[in-house]
Design an enzyme around this catalytic site. Structure first.
Site, short mmCIF file in Angstrom:
data_model
loop_
_atom_site.label_atom_id
_atom_site.label_comp_id
_atom_site.label_asym_id
_atom_site.label_seq_id
_atom_site.Cartn_x
_atom_site.Cartn_y
_atom_site.Cartn_z
N PHE A 122 0.84 -1.19 0.00
CA PHE A 122 0.00 0.00 0.00
C PHE A 122 0.88 1.23 0.00
O PHE A 122 1.72 1.40 0.88
CB PHE A 122 -0.93 0.03 1.21
CG PHE A 122 -2.03 1.05 1.09
CD1 PHE A 122 -3.26 0.70 0.58
CD2 PHE A 122 -1.82 2.37 1.46
CE1 PHE A 122 -4.27 1.64 0.44
CE2 PHE A 122 -2.82 3.32 1.34
CZ PHE A 122 -4.05 2.95 0.82
N LEU A 124 1.04 4.92 0.63
CA LEU A 124 0.40 6.09 1.24
C LEU A 124 1.42 7.19 1.53
O LEU A 124 1.30 8.30 1.06
CB LEU A 124 -0.32 5.70 2.52
CG LEU A 124 -1.04 6.85 3.24
CD1 LEU A 124 -2.27 7.30 2.46
CD2 LEU A 124 -1.40 6.46 4.67
N PRO A 127 7.48 11.30 0.42
CA PRO A 127 8.76 11.81 0.95
C PRO A 127 8.61 13.05 1.82
O PRO A 127 9.34 13.22 2.80
CB PRO A 127 9.55 12.11 -0.32
CG PRO A 127 9.02 11.15 -1.34
CD PRO A 127 7.56 11.02 -1.03
N GLY A 130 5.09 12.16 5.86
CA GLY A 130 5.19 11.65 7.22
C GLY A 130 3.82 11.49 7.85
O GLY A 130 2.89 10.97 7.24
N ILE A 157 7.74 2.12 1.45
CA ILE A 157 6.65 1.18 1.14
C ILE A 157 7.15 -0.26 1.26
O ILE A 157 8.04 -0.69 0.53
CB ILE A 157 6.08 1.46 -0.26
CG1 ILE A 157 5.74 2.95 -0.42
CG2 ILE A 157 4.86 0.58 -0.49
CD1 ILE A 157 4.81 3.50 0.65
N GLN A 339 21.90 -4.85 27.11
CA GLN A 339 22.73 -4.58 28.29
C GLN A 339 23.07 -5.87 29.03
O GLN A 339 24.21 -6.07 29.47
CB GLN A 339 22.00 -3.62 29.23
CG GLN A 339 22.86 -3.07 30.35
CD GLN A 339 23.89 -2.06 29.85
OE1 GLN A 339 23.76 -1.54 28.75
NE2 GLN A 339 24.91 -1.82 30.65
N GLY A 343 28.85 -7.08 25.68
CA GLY A 343 29.47 -6.95 24.36
C GLY A 343 28.84 -7.85 23.32
O GLY A 343 28.73 -7.48 22.14
N GLU A 366 3.59 2.94 10.99
CA GLU A 366 2.13 2.85 11.11
C GLU A 366 1.59 3.74 12.23
O GLU A 366 0.69 3.35 13.00
CB GLU A 366 1.68 1.39 11.27
CG GLU A 366 1.92 0.58 10.01
CD GLU A 366 1.01 -0.63 9.86
OE1 GLU A 366 -0.13 -0.58 10.34
OE2 GLU A 366 1.46 -1.62 9.26
#
Length: 385
Positions: A122, A124, A127, A130, A157, A339, A343, A366
């Site tokens: 879809f 929607l 650029p 938002g 998308i 955490q 490492g 979304e």
């Protein structure tokens, strides 16, 4: 719905086993190479996962949206890229055609979408848009005889450029309403249509096995009958779709949060420090206890929203709450799991490294967390004060 019935529980266990036995052994390597998991998608199609909430007459399983949510949660316990591929294909690809399509559109597209033979998308977001979808929309569709002529672009998308992507629903400005606002409609554009260009895939922080691209349309022509639903109702249709999608994304978020708990519980029993497994230390115990609380609370939130949805009751506020709580739980749990692993948590070969990279988008995609708060406040009657 706090206790799953036998049918839901059997589905959950089946997908749990699939995620563990099929997805987990290969997804780390695919993720590192940023490869779309075609074989996994094929197997999920054979299982009927892409057709869960679609009636059997269209090739679906005749289930409901909560069943889809359970699937998304179990997949995301192992990998969110696979889960979001299913979520976008069903929620954004197939469901709008099922809900708003003509009999011919349903017959043409749904059997292939529900089988996983084809993925839908879809278009929607743009650029410059938002969260401000109507205000930021620039894509236009002009009716020229018996064809729509589409010009514009879309961003971020999902499922839009795979080898099996078959159709994209494109939201476009098709005129001006009587009140002077933009008339927005949705038009189905088959892949390969002249004038429809799919850009190379984005280089993303996470969801590296998910296909995400920018789309552009230059004098792209499709038949007039490719209009999905009523002219001028495209944005309203998407808002309805998005309410359901928020419950689905909440379920995916819960899966990631649960995956962080699962991995941490395994690790703290094995990792030794100062003469004991690190799970011996209260600081670690409390951290995992908090992770479990977040996951449990978020699961209850999406179960509640889904229950209201299936009962035909208003669920916009509950969907926003579920999306907000679950997104926060995923992000917080991913940080804490990283955490705990120290490492090793920073290494992509460990699942928690992938979880940490995948979690942030759950506070954005979304509908951002800020948008969820806005919706909740509006539902409480605060927006008009």
């Amino acid at each position: 719905m706090l206790k799953l019935n036998d049918e839901y529980e059997d589905l959950r266990k089946t997908v749990e086993a699939f995620a563990r036995d099929v997805v987990a052994p290969v997804i780390g390597d695919l993720y590192e190479r940023e490869e779309f998991p075609y074989d996994i998608v094929r197997q999920m199609g054979a299982m009927g996962l892409f057709g869960l909430p679609i009636p059997e007459e269209y090739g679906g399983m005749g289930g409901d949206y909560f069943a889809l949510c359970l699937v998304l949660e179990e997949l995301a316990r192992v990998d969110s890229s696979v889960s979001i591929t299913v979520e976008a294909a069903v929620s954004l690809g197939a469901m709008p055609i099922y809900r708003f399509g003509t009999a011919e559109q349903r017959a043409t597209w749904l059997p292939r979408l529900t089988s996983g033979e084809m993925l839908g998308a879809f278009g929607l977001t743009e650029p410059g848009g938002g969260s401000d979808v109507p205000g930021g929309m620039r894509t236009t569709a002009v009716l020229d005889g018996d064809e729509w002529v589409i010009n514009g672009s879309k961003a971020f998308i999902t499922n839009s450029g795979t080898d099996i992507t078959g159709v994209v629903g494109v939201a476009a400005i098709t005129g001006e309403r009587a009140d002077g606002k933009k008339e927005i409609s949705t038009i189905l554009v088959p892949s390969g249509t002249p004038g429809f260009t799919v850009s190379k895939k984005y280089s993303k922080v996470g969801w590296n096995c998910s296909d995400t691209r920018e789309l552009s349309f230059t004098d792209c022509r499709v038949p007039a009958e490719n209009l999905l639903g009523e002219r001028g109702r495209g944005y309203a249709q998407f808002l309805q779709t998005l309410d359901e999608g928020r419950v689905a994304i909440a379920a995916l978020s819960v899966g990631l949060a649960q995956g962080c708990v699962d991995e941490s519980l395994r690790y703290v029993r094995e990792r030794q420090a100062f003469g004991h497994p690190i799970g011996h230390y209260q600081a670690i115990q409390f951290k995992i206890a908090d992770m479990e609380v977040r996951t449990h609370t978020a699961r209850l939130a999406y179960y509640h929203a889904a229950e209201r949805m299936l009962a035909g009751e208003p669920f916009k506020k509950e969907a926003a709450i579920a999306k907000l709580v679950a997104g926060d739980a995923a992000m917080d749990n991913a940080r804490d799991a990283t955490q705990i692993f120290g490492g090793y948590g920073f290494m992509n070969e460990y699942p928690v490294g992938r979880f940490y990279r995948d979690a942030k988008i759950l506070e954005i995609g979304e509908g951002t967390s800020e948008v969820q708060r806005m919706l909740i406040a509006r539902e409480l009657g605060l927006s008009g004060l």
